[in-house]
Enzyme design. Structure first.
Site, PDB file in Angstrom:
ATOM      1  N   GLU A 246      -8.333   4.329 -46.716  1.00 47.88           N
ATOM      2  CA  GLU A 246      -8.875   4.143 -45.381  1.00 47.88           C
ATOM      3  C   GLU A 246      -8.442   2.416 -45.194  1.00 47.88           C
ATOM      4  O   GLU A 246      -8.869   1.773 -45.869  1.00 47.88           O
ATOM      5  CB  GLU A 246     -10.668   3.335 -45.243  1.00 47.88           C
ATOM      6  CG  GLU A 246     -11.096   4.617 -45.031  1.00 47.88           C
ATOM      7  CD  GLU A 246     -10.499   5.852 -44.240  1.00 47.88           C
ATOM      8  OE1 GLU A 246     -10.742   5.531 -43.135  1.00 47.88           O
ATOM      9  OE2 GLU A 246     -10.603   7.453 -44.691  1.00 47.88           O
ATOM     10  N   CYS A 280     -11.388  -2.837 -38.563  1.00 47.09           N
ATOM     11  CA  CYS A 280     -10.213  -1.521 -38.962  1.00 47.09           C
ATOM     12  C   CYS A 280     -10.018  -1.507 -37.718  1.00 47.09           C
ATOM     13  O   CYS A 280      -8.738  -1.190 -37.474  1.00 47.09           O
ATOM     14  CB  CYS A 280     -10.617  -1.135 -40.430  1.00 47.09           C
ATOM     15  SG  CYS A 280     -11.467  -0.360 -40.208  1.00 47.09           S
TER      16      CYS A 280
HETATM   17  P1  NAD Z   1      -7.684  -6.135 -50.329  1.00 45.88           P
HETATM   18  O1  NAD Z   1      -6.746  -4.804 -50.027  1.00 45.88           O
HETATM   19  O2  NAD Z   1      -7.205  -7.576 -50.417  1.00 45.88           O
HETATM   20  O3  NAD Z   1      -9.066  -5.517 -50.926  1.00 45.88           O
HETATM   21  C1  NAD Z   1      -9.610  -4.637 -51.309  1.00 45.88           C
HETATM   22  C2  NAD Z   1     -10.514  -4.996 -52.261  1.00 45.88           C
HETATM   23  O4  NAD Z   1      -9.231  -3.848 -53.179  1.00 45.88           O
HETATM   24  C3  NAD Z   1     -11.366  -5.256 -53.081  1.00 45.88           C
HETATM   25  O5  NAD Z   1     -12.804  -5.168 -53.324  1.00 45.88           O
HETATM   26  C4  NAD Z   1      -9.988  -5.358 -53.632  1.00 45.88           C
HETATM   27  O6  NAD Z   1     -10.695  -7.086 -55.109  1.00 45.88           O
HETATM   28  C5  NAD Z   1      -9.915  -4.481 -54.078  1.00 45.88           C
HETATM   29  N1  NAD Z   1      -8.718  -4.344 -55.253  1.00 45.88           N
HETATM   30  C6  NAD Z   1      -7.385  -5.417 -55.218  1.00 45.88           C
HETATM   31  N2  NAD Z   1      -6.627  -5.261 -55.825  1.00 45.88           N
HETATM   32  C7  NAD Z   1      -6.946  -4.012 -56.520  1.00 45.88           C
HETATM   33  C8  NAD Z   1      -5.845  -3.428 -57.219  1.00 45.88           C
HETATM   34  N3  NAD Z   1      -4.939  -3.215 -57.606  1.00 45.88           N
HETATM   35  N4  NAD Z   1      -6.536  -2.320 -57.417  1.00 45.88           N
HETATM   36  C9  NAD Z   1      -7.850  -1.354 -57.262  1.00 45.88           C
HETATM   37  N5  NAD Z   1      -8.689  -2.367 -56.562  1.00 45.88           N
HETATM   38  C10 NAD Z   1      -8.126  -3.240 -55.932  1.00 45.88           C
HETATM   39  O7  NAD Z   1      -8.086  -5.871 -48.734  1.00 45.88           O
HETATM   40  P2  NAD Z   1      -9.857  -6.908 -47.974  1.00 45.88           P
HETATM   41  O8  NAD Z   1      -8.380  -8.139 -47.337  1.00 45.88           O
HETATM   42  O9  NAD Z   1     -10.593  -7.205 -48.663  1.00 45.88           O
HETATM   43  O10 NAD Z   1      -9.697  -5.953 -46.426  1.00 45.88           O
HETATM   44  C11 NAD Z   1      -9.049  -6.021 -45.590  1.00 45.88           C
HETATM   45  C12 NAD Z   1      -8.546  -4.652 -44.815  1.00 45.88           C
HETATM   46  O11 NAD Z   1      -9.123  -3.538 -45.602  1.00 45.88           O
HETATM   47  C13 NAD Z   1      -7.124  -4.620 -43.155  1.00 45.88           C
HETATM   48  O12 NAD Z   1      -6.684  -4.712 -43.909  1.00 45.88           O
HETATM   49  C14 NAD Z   1      -8.602  -3.859 -43.361  1.00 45.88           C
HETATM   50  O13 NAD Z   1      -8.224  -3.215 -42.080  1.00 45.88           O
HETATM   51  C15 NAD Z   1      -8.921  -2.690 -44.009  1.00 45.88           C
HETATM   52  N6  NAD Z   1      -9.816  -2.064 -44.142  1.00 45.88           N
HETATM   53  C16 NAD Z   1      -9.671  -0.674 -43.195  1.00 45.88           C
HETATM   54  C17 NAD Z   1     -10.572  -0.196 -43.008  1.00 45.88           C
HETATM   55  C18 NAD Z   1     -10.686   1.525 -42.533  1.00 45.88           C
HETATM   56  O14 NAD Z   1     -12.019   1.919 -42.636  1.00 45.88           O
HETATM   57  N7  NAD Z   1      -9.803   2.211 -42.398  1.00 45.88           N
HETATM   58  C19 NAD Z   1     -12.122  -0.018 -42.902  1.00 45.88           C
HETATM   59  C20 NAD Z   1     -12.312  -1.558 -43.223  1.00 45.88           C
HETATM   60  C21 NAD Z   1     -11.954  -3.055 -43.360  1.00 45.88           C
END
Ligand code: NAD
Length: 510
Positions: A246, A280
């Site tokens: 997502e 999002c």
């Molecule tokens: P992010 O991708 O930086 O981090 C998300 C999660 O992934 C965190 O827990 C982080 O620690 C973890 N992570 C980081 N590197 C990783 C790796 N290599 N392997 C596994 N896990 C890893 O995102 P963010 O900045 O926390 O969130 C914001 C983003 O999330 C925005 O782009 C937003 O649009 C998206 N989002 C999407 C939805 C949806 O349902 N489509 C909902 C909410 C947020």
């Protein structure tokens, strides 16, 4: 850059972080980064707990969801306190986005899972006379739920509820920016009587998330950015485990000439500014048809100007939850202004604190500007005037993203026709921000916005492997196609092909 900072520690085995309020940077808590070895231990514990849990009936699993629901309703002020401490969001918005939505998820999937996942018999066609078929939805085992900071409780809880009702154990890895919101999920299920180890939270940053994918879990439910989502997909591919992704969005709103203007203004501003734009499937760009553009923009400007930025009492928009976000949002606004856009409201940092940005309205924007092409994730509403709905559809689809979209028109048939032509995982007519909350519907993106679905039948079944069981009706000595192969058998098979698909008996083959 996040409001999470490394802490000096004498430990040689663990890194340590402190978390800070986005309102004033005061320290909220500290946490150790879970190591890869500890992640594996957690997965082992979860695997043990899952065996008994999978053996429980749906009503027994539902009982735990109902207990969790009762606890959440009873202790909601405490949950709101802890979520607000990490996010700075208003209590009203926190109650709406996190608590209300969590109550609905616990109740809905607790009640609905049985009818979606129960074992069923399947009507056969070819084997109709000789076999019966059952379809069983088996749990996958241990599911890893990796979550972002922008909906830090509900985005961890909702996939967890679905995975649990499907008979899995869950390990949640919350964002390093909002670890306490993740912990709430484990605390809630522990208090609700979930077996030890069934729901566990591990804290840490990307390294811990990466370790979770490598730890032997059976599926990753990932919510986060496109860049991380691609890394997660690669790691899941390498481990041959399922994942749902997502990811981010750049959701368009199309305002048709026949839109109910008041509703379109209110819904578009809400859809953009909710959660300070850190949503999002929030409205990230607007295409308004020229005929009504002036009136629409004037009313949006008036509405945006009334929004209250703050952190005490009643307020509409709080600070950014992640410190990095303010620089991204500011750079999008500056890039737009440098390329000829006009800021009608806001447009700059506020002096309320280091992470506050004024609710902003920008016009005269083009697709040469990052504010129209990249995820802004802030309280910024860019409006572009288009000549007609055809141009609006073309511009809306001119993006790498495809999460959600909104269409505003009094003509619902026309609205549906426009919706069908949009590159969007879901579309809402005459409302905004509600798709993730409609739990009976699959939610997810297309293009760079993700793979797979949460919610709905598709989402729930995504936490299972479907196992068909074919049962022979008669125990005849042997089947026609078994050995030996002979030319005589082949000639009979050819006759069967003709009879089954070359005569009116074809209707039996449906
Ligand atoms: P992010 O991708 O930086 O981090 C998300 C999660 O992934 C965190 O827990 C982080 O620690 C973890 N992570 C980081 N590197 C990783 C790796 N290599 N392997 C596994 N896990 C890893 O995102 P963010 O900045 O926390 O969130 C914001 C983003 O999330 C925005 O782009 C937003 O649009 C998206 N989002 C999407 C939805 C949806 O349902 N489509 C909902 C909410 C947020």
């Amino acid at each position: 850059m996040a409001i999470v900072r490394p802490v000096e520690t004498e430990s040689t085995s663990h890194r340590r972080f402190s978390t800070h309020s986005p309102v004033d940077e005061r320290i909220i808590g500290e946490f150790d980064v879970t190591t890869a070895a500890e992640v594996e231990l957690a997965v082992d514990r979860a695997r043990q707990a899952q065996i008994d849990w999978a053996a429980r009936s749906f009503p027994e699993r539902r009982q735990v969801m109902q207990a969790a629901l009762a606890i959440l309703m009873d202790r909601q002020e405490e949950f709101v306190d802890r979520i607000v401490a990490e996010t700075g969001r208003s209590r009203m918005e926190t109650t709406m986005m996190e608590i209300f939505a969590a109550c609905d998820s616990l109740n809905f999937f607790g009640e609905r899972a049985q009818s979606i996942l129960c074992e069923r018999s399947i009507d056969m066609h070819l084997f109709r006379l000789f076999k019966r078929a059952r379809l069983v939805y088996q749990p996958l085992g241990v599911v890893g739920v990796i979550t972002p900071w922008n909906g830090p409780f509900i985005l961890a809880l909702n996939p967890t509820v679905q995975a649990l009702m499907a008979g899995n154990a869950v390990i949640v890895k919350p964002s390093e920016i909002t670890p306490d919101c993740g912990r709430l999920v484990e605390e809630l299920f522990t208090a609700a009587g979930a077996p030890n180890g069934l729901v566990q939270v591990i804290t840490g940053d990307g390294e811990t998330g990466a370790a979770l994918i490598e730890s032997g879990v059976n599926k990753i439910s990932f919510t986060g950015s496109v860049a991380t989502g691609k890394r997660v997909a690669e790691a899941c591919g390498r481990n041959l485990i399922a994942c749902t992704l997502e990811l981010g969005g750049k959701d368009p709103a199309i305002i048709c000439a026949d839109a109910d203007l008041d509703r379109a203004v209110g819904g578009t501003v809400f859809g953009c500014m909710m959660n300070g734009g850190q949503f999002c499937s929030g409205v990230e760009r607007v295409y308004v048809v020229a005929e009504i553009a002036e009136a629409f923009i004037e009313r949006v400007a008036n509405k945006v100007a009334t929004l209250k930025l703050g952190h005490e009492g009643d307020y509409d928009i709080g600070p950014f939850i992640s410190a990095a976000q303010i620089d991204i949002v500011e750079s999008h606004v500056n890039d737009a202004v440098n390329k000829g856009a006009k800021v009608l409201v806001g447009g700059k940092r506020s002096d309320l604190g280091p992470y506050f940005f004024e609710p902003t309205l920008i016009v005269d924007v083009t697709h040469e500007m990052s504010v129209m092409t990249e995820e802004t994730f802030g309280p910024v509403l860019p409006i572009m005037i288009v000549s007609d709905e055809e141009e609006a559809i073309r511009m809306a689809n001119d993006t790498q993203y495809g999460l959600a979209a909104t269409v505003w028109t009094k003509d619902k048939d026309k609205g549906v026709k426009i919706a069908r032509r949009l590159d969007a995982g879901s579309v809402i007519l005459n409302d905004s921000s509600v798709t993730y909350g409609a739990l009976e519907l699959p939610f997810g993106g297309m293009k760079s916005s993700g793979l797979g679905r949460v919610n709905g039948e598709d989402g729930l079944r995504g936490y299972c492997r479907s196992q068909p069981i074919l049962i022979n009706r008669f125990n005849q000595a042997e089947e026609f196609v078994w050995y030996p192969y002979t030319e005589a058998k082949r000639q009979r098979l050819k006759k069967a092909i003709h009879w089954l698909w070359g005569t009116p008996f074809r209707w039996l083959m449906k």
